[in-house]
Enzyme design. Structure first.
Site, PDB file in Angstrom:
ATOM      1  N   ASP A 186      40.160  44.173  36.312  1.00  0.00           N
ATOM      2  CA  ASP A 186      39.059  43.311  36.772  1.00  0.00           C
ATOM      3  C   ASP A 186      37.853  43.482  35.851  1.00  0.00           C
ATOM      4  O   ASP A 186      37.206  42.515  35.461  1.00  0.00           O
ATOM      5  CB  ASP A 186      38.646  43.679  38.205  1.00  0.00           C
ATOM      6  CG  ASP A 186      39.760  43.453  39.225  1.00  0.00           C
ATOM      7  OD1 ASP A 186      39.886  42.329  39.708  1.00  0.00           O
ATOM      8  OD2 ASP A 186      40.511  44.405  39.519  1.00  0.00           O
ATOM      9  N   ILE A 199      40.277  51.782  41.342  1.00  0.00           N
ATOM     10  CA  ILE A 199      39.452  52.124  42.510  1.00  0.00           C
ATOM     11  C   ILE A 199      39.762  53.552  43.000  1.00  0.00           C
ATOM     12  O   ILE A 199      40.913  53.990  42.969  1.00  0.00           O
ATOM     13  CB  ILE A 199      39.684  51.082  43.621  1.00  0.00           C
ATOM     14  CG1 ILE A 199      38.699  51.258  44.768  1.00  0.00           C
ATOM     15  CG2 ILE A 199      41.104  51.111  44.140  1.00  0.00           C
ATOM     16  CD1 ILE A 199      38.689  50.071  45.718  1.00  0.00           C
ATOM     17  N   GLY A 252      41.358  48.067  39.251  1.00  0.00           N
ATOM     18  CA  GLY A 252      39.990  47.602  39.024  1.00  0.00           C
ATOM     19  C   GLY A 252      39.598  47.584  37.549  1.00  0.00           C
ATOM     20  O   GLY A 252      38.700  46.844  37.146  1.00  0.00           O
ATOM     21  N   GLU A 274      47.228  46.134  42.146  1.00  0.00           N
ATOM     22  CA  GLU A 274      46.877  45.916  43.552  1.00  0.00           C
ATOM     23  C   GLU A 274      48.048  45.690  44.497  1.00  0.00           C
ATOM     24  O   GLU A 274      48.047  46.206  45.609  1.00  0.00           O
ATOM     25  CB  GLU A 274      45.851  44.788  43.675  1.00  0.00           C
ATOM     26  CG  GLU A 274      44.412  45.211  43.313  1.00  0.00           C
ATOM     27  CD  GLU A 274      44.117  45.250  41.817  1.00  0.00           C
ATOM     28  OE1 GLU A 274      45.057  45.142  40.998  1.00  0.00           O
ATOM     29  OE2 GLU A 274      42.938  45.404  41.449  1.00  0.00           O
TER      30      GLU A 274
END
Ligand SMILES: *[C@@H]1O[C@H](CO)[C@@H](O)[C@H](O)[C@H]1NC(C)=O
Ligand SMILES: *[C@@H]1O[C@H](CO)[C@@H](O)[C@H](O)[C@H]1NC(C)=O
EC number: 5.3.3.-
Length: 275
Positions: A124, A65, A121, A144
């Protein structure tokens, strides 16, 4: 035309989606979260496309991110009380989750080709892909907890289903340690490791070409049913499969495939209609 990604036609039936902000290590900015959804919704309906390769331009796959670009959305959410702020954030998080769910909902097989780092991310994203290849220099990091939050856009839901080694998933999640390519291969996160990016991309496109030479009715029906069965019991999944096939078995693709087999022709010589 997108600003954070680049979509090109790699070869017949195969699209190449590149994370394309190399100067920012492909950090996922505001535009990215919106554009990936548009891109995969379009690909889902693209009857010429039968397989997709996702890769990153520049030094690494993605650094995750883009906190600089997203900070105002997340750290100063609008709303004049807790409920209203929470209401806003719930909607925001659901939208971010959709960015990767669209990959899973896309019936075309999606191959992630990962080099350098795949951070936050990025994990993910690749957890929502169907097949993962990486280079020897690749590492994976569920980052994270290091920024004070629980991964909220798919890793915690999908990664345990991808690698099935709960102890390892928990360790990676709680420590944010790097997992290198060899361990990623051992644990089943990736299915092949390559010496460098060029060799990996060639292999990813060869795989995509192989997949796209098959009946799209069979391949895309398989993806949908594999994902369904991951989330349902064997009985429910068999029931779904039977209902699926009561229509899909009537396809011309079966007749063409059987005919080619009887005539001892290579299945690659069959022309399947668009889907
Ligand atoms: C789980 O992961 C660890 C660390 O990579 C590995 O040593 C172990 O063999 C794995 N266990 C299974 C059952 O895959
Ligand atoms: C469903 O059809 C596919 C071909 O589209 C075939 O490979 C598969 O075996 C069929 N499954 C069942 C349960 O009939």
């Amino acid at each position: 035309a997108y600003e954070s990604i680049q979509v090109t036609s790699a070869q017949k039936h195969v699209l190449h989606v590149q994370l394309n902000r190399p100067e920012k290590r492909n950090a996922m900015n505001r535009a990215f979260w919106r554009e990936l959804v548009e891109c995969f919704q379009k690909i889902s309906k693209d009857s010429d496309c039968r397989a997709v390769v996702v890769s990153g331009a520049g030094k690494m796959f993605t650094s995750g991110i883009d906190l600089m670009d997203m900070a105002s959305d997340i750290l100063q959410p609008p709303g004049d009380d807790v409920a209203r702020i929470a209401w806003y954030l719930r909607d925001l998080i659901s939208r971010y989750q959709k960015t990767f769910t669209v990959i899973e909902k896309c019936p075309k097989p999606v191959i992630a080709a990962i080099h350098g780092g795949c951070i936050g991310g990025g994990v993910d994203l690749i957890s929502a892909c169907d097949i993962r290849y990486c280079t020897q220099d690749a590492f994976f990091q569920v980052k994270e907890v290091d920024v004070g939050l629980a991964a909220d856009v798919g890793t915690l839901q999908r990664l345990p289903k991808v690698i099935g080694n709960r102890s390892l998933v928990n360790e990676l999640t709680f420590t944010a340690r790097k997992m290198m390519a060899d361990e990623a291969l051992d644990s089943g996160l990736v299915s092949r490791v390559f010496p460098d990016k060029d060799v990996m991309l060639n292999a990813a496109f060869a795989l995509a070409a192989d997949i796209s030479s098959k009946s799209p009715v069979a391949v895309q029906g398989s993806k949908i049913n594999l994902i369904y069965s991951r989330d349902h019991s064997v009985d429910e999944s068999l029931d779904y499969m039977a209902t699926w096939n009561m229509s899909m078995l009537q396809t011309q693709d079966i007749i063409k495939s059987v005919q080619a087999a009887m005539e001892k022709k290579d299945s690659k010589s069959i022309t399947f209609s668009k889907l």
